[in-house]
Design a protein around this motif. Structure first.
Motif, PDB file in Angstrom:
ATOM      1  N   MET A  26       0.922  -1.297  -0.075  1.00 51.17           N
ATOM      2  CA  MET A  26      -0.036  -0.119  -0.096  1.00 51.17           C
ATOM      3  C   MET A  26       0.853   1.075  -0.119  1.00 51.17           C
ATOM      4  O   MET A  26       0.468   2.177  -0.695  1.00 51.17           O
ATOM      5  CB  MET A  26      -1.036  -0.043   1.140  1.00 51.17           C
ATOM      6  CG  MET A  26      -2.042  -0.909   1.347  1.00 51.17           C
ATOM      7  SD  MET A  26      -2.960  -1.312   2.629  1.00 51.17           S
ATOM      8  CE  MET A  26      -3.580   0.347   2.845  1.00 51.17           C
ATOM      9  N   ARG A  27       2.058   1.253   0.696  1.00 49.89           N
ATOM     10  CA  ARG A  27       2.829   2.427   0.868  1.00 49.89           C
ATOM     11  C   ARG A  27       3.506   2.760  -0.565  1.00 49.89           C
ATOM     12  O   ARG A  27       3.528   3.735  -0.687  1.00 49.89           O
ATOM     13  CB  ARG A  27       3.854   2.132   2.075  1.00 49.89           C
ATOM     14  CG  ARG A  27       4.962   3.012   2.087  1.00 49.89           C
ATOM     15  CD  ARG A  27       4.310   4.521   2.497  1.00 49.89           C
ATOM     16  NE  ARG A  27       5.659   5.454   2.722  1.00 49.89           N
ATOM     17  CZ  ARG A  27       5.820   6.372   1.850  1.00 49.89           C
ATOM     18  NH1 ARG A  27       4.847   6.693   0.931  1.00 49.89           N
ATOM     19  NH2 ARG A  27       6.794   7.597   1.939  1.00 49.89           N
ATOM     20  N   GLU A  28       4.063   1.312  -1.038  1.00 47.91           N
ATOM     21  CA  GLU A  28       4.731   1.914  -2.455  1.00 47.91           C
ATOM     22  C   GLU A  28       3.513   2.201  -3.414  1.00 47.91           C
ATOM     23  O   GLU A  28       4.036   2.851  -4.325  1.00 47.91           O
ATOM     24  CB  GLU A  28       5.499   0.266  -2.715  1.00 47.91           C
ATOM     25  CG  GLU A  28       6.551   0.005  -1.942  1.00 47.91           C
ATOM     26  CD  GLU A  28       6.993  -1.517  -2.053  1.00 47.91           C
ATOM     27  OE1 GLU A  28       6.305  -2.111  -3.048  1.00 47.91           O
ATOM     28  OE2 GLU A  28       7.996  -1.869  -1.787  1.00 47.91           O
ATOM     29  N   ASP A  29       2.360   1.782  -3.433  1.00 46.41           N
ATOM     30  CA  ASP A  29       1.385   2.569  -4.412  1.00 46.41           C
ATOM     31  C   ASP A  29       1.366   3.593  -4.156  1.00 46.41           C
ATOM     32  O   ASP A  29       1.210   4.654  -5.320  1.00 46.41           O
ATOM     33  CB  ASP A  29       0.333   1.506  -4.176  1.00 46.41           C
ATOM     34  CG  ASP A  29       0.141  -0.005  -4.746  1.00 46.41           C
ATOM     35  OD1 ASP A  29       1.129  -0.256  -5.504  1.00 46.41           O
ATOM     36  OD2 ASP A  29      -0.858  -0.655  -4.483  1.00 46.41           O
ATOM     37  N   LEU A  30       1.334   4.169  -3.161  1.00 48.08           N
ATOM     38  CA  LEU A  30       1.036   5.681  -2.683  1.00 48.08           C
ATOM     39  C   LEU A  30       2.257   6.329  -3.339  1.00 48.08           C
ATOM     40  O   LEU A  30       2.491   7.507  -3.711  1.00 48.08           O
ATOM     41  CB  LEU A  30       0.818   5.894  -1.270  1.00 48.08           C
ATOM     42  CG  LEU A  30      -0.271   5.806  -0.773  1.00 48.08           C
ATOM     43  CD1 LEU A  30      -0.431   5.643   0.695  1.00 48.08           C
ATOM     44  CD2 LEU A  30      -1.307   6.593  -1.451  1.00 48.08           C
ATOM     45  N   THR A  31       3.514   5.930  -3.326  1.00 50.39           N
ATOM     46  CA  THR A  31       4.734   6.737  -3.787  1.00 50.39           C
ATOM     47  C   THR A  31       4.743   7.104  -5.463  1.00 50.39           C
ATOM     48  O   THR A  31       5.259   7.871  -5.729  1.00 50.39           O
ATOM     49  CB  THR A  31       6.082   6.152  -3.621  1.00 50.39           C
ATOM     50  OG1 THR A  31       6.133   4.615  -4.378  1.00 50.39           O
ATOM     51  CG2 THR A  31       6.202   5.591  -2.071  1.00 50.39           C
ATOM     52  N   ALA A  32       3.636   6.289  -6.035  1.00 51.66           N
ATOM     53  CA  ALA A  32       3.527   6.578  -7.420  1.00 51.66           C
ATOM     54  C   ALA A  32       2.535   7.760  -7.738  1.00 51.66           C
ATOM     55  O   ALA A  32       2.687   8.410  -8.873  1.00 51.66           O
ATOM     56  CB  ALA A  32       3.111   5.682  -8.164  1.00 51.66           C
ATOM     57  N   VAL A  33       1.977   8.315  -6.689  1.00 49.05           N
ATOM     58  CA  VAL A  33       1.069   9.543  -6.927  1.00 49.05           C
ATOM     59  C   VAL A  33       1.437  10.663  -5.716  1.00 49.05           C
ATOM     60  O   VAL A  33       2.123  10.312  -4.689  1.00 49.05           O
ATOM     61  CB  VAL A  33      -0.575   9.159  -6.849  1.00 49.05           C
ATOM     62  CG1 VAL A  33      -0.737   8.330  -8.009  1.00 49.05           C
ATOM     63  CG2 VAL A  33      -0.865   8.505  -5.487  1.00 49.05           C
ATOM     64  N   PRO A  34       1.108  12.071  -6.215  1.00 46.96           N
ATOM     65  CA  PRO A  34       1.563  13.001  -4.982  1.00 46.96           C
ATOM     66  C   PRO A  34       0.564  12.565  -3.685  1.00 46.96           C
ATOM     67  O   PRO A  34      -0.611  12.432  -3.928  1.00 46.96           O
ATOM     68  CB  PRO A  34       0.936  14.335  -5.771  1.00 46.96           C
ATOM     69  CG  PRO A  34       0.930  13.956  -7.041  1.00 46.96           C
ATOM     70  CD  PRO A  34       0.640  12.388  -7.377  1.00 46.96           C
ATOM     71  N   HIS A  35       1.136  12.676  -2.579  1.00 50.57           N
ATOM     72  CA  HIS A  35       0.522  12.489  -1.398  1.00 50.57           C
ATOM     73  C   HIS A  35       1.105  13.040  -0.147  1.00 50.57           C
ATOM     74  O   HIS A  35       2.249  13.410  -0.342  1.00 50.57           O
ATOM     75  CB  HIS A  35       0.037  11.046  -1.264  1.00 50.57           C
ATOM     76  CG  HIS A  35       1.114  10.207  -0.761  1.00 50.57           C
ATOM     77  ND1 HIS A  35       2.329   9.917  -1.675  1.00 50.57           N
ATOM     78  CD2 HIS A  35       1.708   9.948   0.592  1.00 50.57           C
ATOM     79  CE1 HIS A  35       3.425   9.181  -0.940  1.00 50.57           C
ATOM     80  NE2 HIS A  35       2.961   9.383   0.394  1.00 50.57           N
ATOM     81  N   ARG A  36       0.385  13.114   1.001  1.00 55.43           N
ATOM     82  CA  ARG A  36       1.047  13.784   2.043  1.00 55.43           C
ATOM     83  C   ARG A  36       0.275  12.953   3.011  1.00 55.43           C
ATOM     84  O   ARG A  36      -0.859  13.069   3.483  1.00 55.43           O
ATOM     85  CB  ARG A  36       0.622  15.260   2.192  1.00 55.43           C
ATOM     86  CG  ARG A  36       1.105  15.742   3.488  1.00 55.43           C
ATOM     87  CD  ARG A  36       0.832  17.401   3.706  1.00 55.43           C
ATOM     88  NE  ARG A  36       1.578  17.949   2.515  1.00 55.43           N
ATOM     89  CZ  ARG A  36       1.734  19.333   2.468  1.00 55.43           C
ATOM     90  NH1 ARG A  36       1.176  19.973   3.369  1.00 55.43           N
ATOM     91  NH2 ARG A  36       2.299  19.632   1.534  1.00 55.43           N
ATOM     92  N   ALA A  37       1.229  12.212   3.662  1.00 52.36           N
ATOM     93  CA  ALA A  37       0.600  11.174   4.722  1.00 52.36           C
ATOM     94  C   ALA A  37       0.200  12.128   6.241  1.00 52.36           C
ATOM     95  O   ALA A  37       1.196  12.998   6.467  1.00 52.36           O
ATOM     96  CB  ALA A  37       1.530  10.061   5.037  1.00 52.36           C
TER      97      ALA A  37
END
Length: 47
Positions: A26-37
């Motif tokens: 899940m974390r790796e999938d988020l690295t492909a798009v802009p996000h702010r955790a």
């Protein structure tokens, strides 16, 4: 494109620390798009 805002709870941080496959994926999938955790204040203390 709007940025995603995932909220990491205690379970997610523990799963990442333990390198659980689902959490890491899940974390790796988020690295492909802009996000702010977001990690709420009490969560690091609980972990």
């Amino acid at each position: 494109m709007t940025a995603r805002v995932p909220v990491y709870d205690t379970g997610m941080l523990i799963a990442l620390a333990d390198r659980k496959a689902k959490a890491v994926r899940m974390r790796e999938d988020l690295t492909a798009v802009p996000h702010r955790a977001v990690v709420l204040g009490p969560v690091p203390a609980q972990v």
